[in-house]
Write a protein that holds these residues in place. Structure first.
Motif, PDB file in Angstrom:
ATOM      1  N   GLU A  15       1.122  -1.080  -0.169  1.00 46.41           N
ATOM      2  CA  GLU A  15      -0.075  -0.427   0.112  1.00 46.41           C
ATOM      3  C   GLU A  15       1.235   1.199   0.006  1.00 46.41           C
ATOM      4  N   SER A  45      -8.858  -0.432  -2.562  1.00 41.15           N
ATOM      5  CA  SER A  45      -8.952  -1.479  -3.348  1.00 41.15           C
ATOM      6  C   SER A  45      -8.504  -2.540  -1.866  1.00 41.15           C
ATOM      7  N   GLY A  89      -7.196  -5.889  -1.649  1.00 41.27           N
ATOM      8  CA  GLY A  89      -5.793  -5.996  -1.627  1.00 41.27           C
ATOM      9  C   GLY A  89      -6.110  -7.653  -0.539  1.00 41.27           C
ATOM     10  N   SER A  90      -5.300  -7.901  -0.616  1.00 39.06           N
ATOM     11  CA  SER A  90      -4.760  -9.224   0.490  1.00 39.06           C
ATOM     12  C   SER A  90      -4.393  -8.771   1.606  1.00 39.06           C
ATOM     13  N   PHE A  91      -4.241  -9.879   2.132  1.00 38.01           N
ATOM     14  CA  PHE A  91      -4.287  -9.854   4.806  1.00 38.01           C
ATOM     15  C   PHE A  91      -3.725 -10.285   5.135  1.00 38.01           C
ATOM     16  N   PRO A  92      -2.537  -9.933   5.648  1.00 40.10           N
ATOM     17  CA  PRO A  92      -1.870 -10.915   6.670  1.00 40.10           C
ATOM     18  C   PRO A  92      -2.191 -11.874   7.304  1.00 40.10           C
ATOM     19  N   THR A 149      -5.787 -11.385  10.008  1.00 36.30           N
ATOM     20  CA  THR A 149      -6.854 -10.947  10.165  1.00 36.30           C
ATOM     21  C   THR A 149      -8.175 -10.810   9.952  1.00 36.30           C
ATOM     22  N   VAL A 201     -11.044 -10.509   8.749  1.00 38.83           N
ATOM     23  CA  VAL A 201     -11.265  -9.858   7.338  1.00 38.83           C
ATOM     24  C   VAL A 201     -12.827  -9.122   7.494  1.00 38.83           C
ATOM     25  N   ARG A 204     -13.497  -5.598   5.962  1.00 41.15           N
ATOM     26  CA  ARG A 204     -14.147  -5.133   4.754  1.00 41.15           C
ATOM     27  C   ARG A 204     -15.358  -4.342   5.475  1.00 41.15           C
TER      28      ARG A 204
END
Length: 184
Positions: A3, A44, A46-49, A52, A54, A58
Protein backbone atom coordinates in the motif's frame (compact mmCIF):
# COMPACT_ATOMS: atom_id res chain seq x y z
CA UNK A 1 4.15 -2.26 2.52
CA UNK A 2 2.52 -2.72 -0.89
CA UNK A 3 0.00 0.00 0.00
CA UNK A 4 2.86 2.41 0.81
CA UNK A 5 4.60 1.62 -2.47
CA UNK A 6 1.36 2.11 -4.40
CA UNK A 7 0.72 5.45 -2.66
CA UNK A 8 4.31 6.62 -3.26
CA UNK A 9 3.99 5.89 -6.98
CA UNK A 10 0.68 7.74 -7.30
CA UNK A 11 1.28 11.33 -8.47
CA UNK A 12 -2.00 12.39 -6.82
CA UNK A 13 -0.82 11.13 -3.41
CA UNK A 14 1.42 13.22 -1.15
CA UNK A 15 3.33 11.96 1.87
CA UNK A 16 5.13 13.92 4.59
CA UNK A 17 7.17 12.76 7.52
CA UNK A 18 8.37 14.52 10.64
CA UNK A 19 11.98 13.74 11.52
CA UNK A 20 13.74 14.88 14.69
CA UNK A 21 16.78 16.94 13.84
CA UNK A 22 19.90 15.52 15.34
CA UNK A 23 18.67 11.95 15.69
CA UNK A 24 16.98 11.42 12.34
CA UNK A 25 14.18 9.54 14.11
CA UNK A 26 10.89 9.54 12.21
CA UNK A 27 8.26 10.63 14.73
CA UNK A 28 5.29 11.42 12.50
CA UNK A 29 3.79 10.67 9.13
CA UNK A 30 0.97 12.17 7.06
CA UNK A 31 -0.57 11.30 3.72
CA UNK A 32 -3.35 12.65 1.56
CA UNK A 33 -4.46 12.18 -2.02
CA UNK A 34 -6.42 14.21 -4.50
CA UNK A 35 -9.73 12.74 -5.62
CA UNK A 36 -11.36 14.18 -8.72
CA UNK A 37 -14.75 12.83 -7.58
CA UNK A 38 -15.13 10.59 -10.63
CA UNK A 39 -13.95 7.26 -9.20
CA UNK A 40 -16.77 5.74 -7.16
CA UNK A 41 -15.14 2.32 -6.79
CA UNK A 42 -13.44 3.05 -3.47
CA UNK A 43 -10.07 1.75 -2.32
CA UNK A 44 -8.87 -1.67 -3.37
CA UNK A 45 -8.89 -4.19 -0.54
CA UNK A 46 -5.86 -6.19 -1.68
CA UNK A 47 -4.71 -9.14 0.40
CA UNK A 48 -4.45 -9.44 4.16
CA UNK A 49 -1.75 -10.89 6.39
CA UNK A 50 -2.54 -14.09 8.31
CA UNK A 51 -4.66 -13.50 11.38
CA UNK A 52 -6.49 -10.46 9.99
CA UNK A 53 -10.18 -10.35 10.80
CA UNK A 54 -11.22 -9.85 7.17
CA UNK A 55 -14.92 -9.48 8.03
CA UNK A 56 -14.08 -6.60 10.36
CA UNK A 57 -11.77 -4.87 7.86
CA UNK A 58 -14.33 -5.18 5.06
CA UNK A 59 -17.08 -3.83 7.33
CA UNK A 60 -14.99 -0.76 8.08
CA UNK A 61 -13.98 -0.25 4.44
CA UNK A 62 -17.57 -0.60 3.22
CA UNK A 63 -18.88 1.73 5.93
CA UNK A 64 -16.21 4.36 5.27
CA UNK A 65 -16.67 4.05 1.50
CA UNK A 66 -20.43 4.51 1.72
CA UNK A 67 -20.03 7.64 3.86
CA UNK A 68 -17.29 8.99 1.62
CA UNK A 69 -19.51 8.59 -1.46
CA UNK A 70 -22.51 10.11 0.34
CA UNK A 71 -20.66 13.27 1.35
CA UNK A 72 -17.98 13.70 -1.32
CA UNK A 73 -19.17 11.68 -4.34
CA UNK A 74 -18.80 13.58 -7.58
CA UNK A 75 -16.92 16.46 -5.95
CA UNK A 76 -13.21 17.12 -6.36
CA UNK A 77 -11.57 17.01 -2.94
CA UNK A 78 -8.54 15.88 -0.99
CA UNK A 79 -8.74 12.74 1.13
CA UNK A 80 -6.50 12.97 4.21
CA UNK A 81 -5.91 9.27 4.75
CA UNK A 82 -3.21 9.10 7.40
CA UNK A 83 -1.83 11.18 10.26
CA UNK A 84 0.26 9.34 12.83
CA UNK A 85 2.60 10.59 15.54
CA UNK A 86 4.69 8.25 17.67
CA UNK A 87 3.09 8.08 21.15
CA UNK A 88 6.29 9.28 22.86
CA UNK A 89 6.18 12.46 20.76
CA UNK A 90 2.48 13.32 20.88
CA UNK A 91 1.18 16.61 22.27
CA UNK A 92 4.26 18.49 21.01
CA UNK A 93 2.72 20.06 17.89
CA UNK A 94 3.99 17.46 15.43
CA UNK A 95 0.52 16.48 14.19
CA UNK A 96 -0.33 20.17 13.78
CA UNK A 97 2.90 20.75 11.86
CA UNK A 98 2.12 17.85 9.53
CA UNK A 99 -1.38 19.21 8.94
CA UNK A 100 -0.01 22.70 8.25
CA UNK A 101 2.49 21.25 5.79
CA UNK A 102 -0.34 19.37 4.08
CA UNK A 103 -2.50 22.50 3.90
CA UNK A 104 0.35 24.43 2.28
CA UNK A 105 0.93 21.59 -0.19
CA UNK A 106 -2.78 21.43 -1.00
CA UNK A 107 -3.37 25.14 -1.06
CA UNK A 108 -5.83 25.04 1.84
CA UNK A 109 -8.50 26.96 -0.05
CA UNK A 110 -8.36 24.83 -3.19
CA UNK A 111 -10.76 21.97 -2.43
CA UNK A 112 -12.65 20.43 0.49
CA UNK A 113 -10.66 17.95 2.58
CA UNK A 114 -12.24 14.69 3.78
CA UNK A 115 -10.97 12.50 6.59
CA UNK A 116 -12.04 9.84 9.04
CA UNK A 117 -10.68 9.89 12.58
CA UNK A 118 -11.03 8.14 15.86
CA UNK A 119 -12.61 10.17 18.65
CA UNK A 120 -9.23 10.88 20.24
CA UNK A 121 -8.09 12.72 17.09
CA UNK A 122 -11.28 14.70 16.54
CA UNK A 123 -10.33 17.79 18.54
CA UNK A 124 -7.05 18.27 16.67
CA UNK A 125 -8.86 18.36 13.33
CA UNK A 126 -11.64 20.60 14.70
CA UNK A 127 -8.96 23.20 15.61
CA UNK A 128 -8.12 23.35 11.91
CA UNK A 129 -11.70 23.91 10.76
CA UNK A 130 -12.82 20.34 10.10
CA UNK A 131 -16.48 19.71 10.93
CA UNK A 132 -18.26 16.45 11.77
CA UNK A 133 -20.47 15.23 8.92
CA UNK A 134 -21.09 11.58 9.84
CA UNK A 135 -20.05 8.73 12.14
CA UNK A 136 -19.46 5.01 11.83
CA UNK A 137 -19.98 3.07 15.04
CA UNK A 138 -18.54 -0.43 15.20
CA UNK A 139 -19.37 -2.80 18.05
CA UNK A 140 -16.14 -4.72 18.67
CA UNK A 141 -18.12 -7.53 20.31
CA UNK A 142 -19.34 -8.52 16.84
CA UNK A 143 -15.81 -9.04 15.47
CA UNK A 144 -13.07 -9.20 18.05
CA UNK A 145 -13.47 -12.53 19.79
CA UNK A 146 -11.17 -12.33 22.82
CA UNK A 147 -11.31 -8.51 22.76
CA UNK A 148 -14.97 -8.39 23.61
CA UNK A 149 -15.76 -5.79 26.19
CA UNK A 150 -14.12 -2.94 24.32
CA UNK A 151 -17.60 -1.73 23.42
CA UNK A 152 -18.60 0.47 20.54
CA UNK A 153 -15.80 2.23 18.65
CA UNK A 154 -16.83 5.55 17.08
CA UNK A 155 -15.15 6.81 13.92
CA UNK A 156 -15.91 10.40 12.93
CA UNK A 157 -16.11 11.53 9.31
CA UNK A 158 -15.05 15.16 8.95
CA UNK A 159 -14.81 17.73 6.17
CA UNK A 160 -12.91 21.00 5.99
CA UNK A 161 -14.39 23.32 3.39
CA UNK A 162 -12.09 25.59 1.37
CA UNK A 163 -11.10 28.51 3.56
CA UNK A 164 -12.45 26.69 6.61
CA UNK A 165 -10.86 27.40 9.94
CA UNK A 166 -8.47 30.10 10.96
CA UNK A 167 -6.27 27.44 12.47
CA UNK A 168 -3.89 26.97 9.56
CA UNK A 169 -1.39 29.46 10.94
CA UNK A 170 -0.27 29.68 14.52
CA UNK A 171 -1.01 26.19 15.84
CA UNK A 172 2.10 24.21 16.52
CA UNK A 173 4.29 27.32 16.30
CA UNK A 174 7.94 26.40 16.25
CA UNK A 175 7.30 23.00 14.68
CA UNK A 176 7.66 23.16 10.95
CA UNK A 177 8.17 20.32 8.53
CA UNK A 178 10.92 21.22 6.09
CA UNK A 179 11.39 20.15 2.48
CA UNK A 180 13.44 17.15 3.59
CA UNK A 181 10.87 16.17 6.22
CA UNK A 182 12.95 17.48 9.14
CA UNK A 183 11.03 18.88 12.06
CA UNK A 184 12.48 22.12 13.34
Amino acid sequence: MAELRRAASNPRSHTSKAVLQGTGEIVGYGRFRFDDGKDESGPSMGSFPPGTNVTFVRRLAEGFGERHRRHMGGKPHAYWSTLMVHPAHQRRGIGSALLQHGFHTLGADAVPIWLITQMRGRNLYAKFGFEDVDVLDVDFAEYMGPYRGYGVHRNVCMVRQPGGGAGVEGIGEGNKVGRNGALG
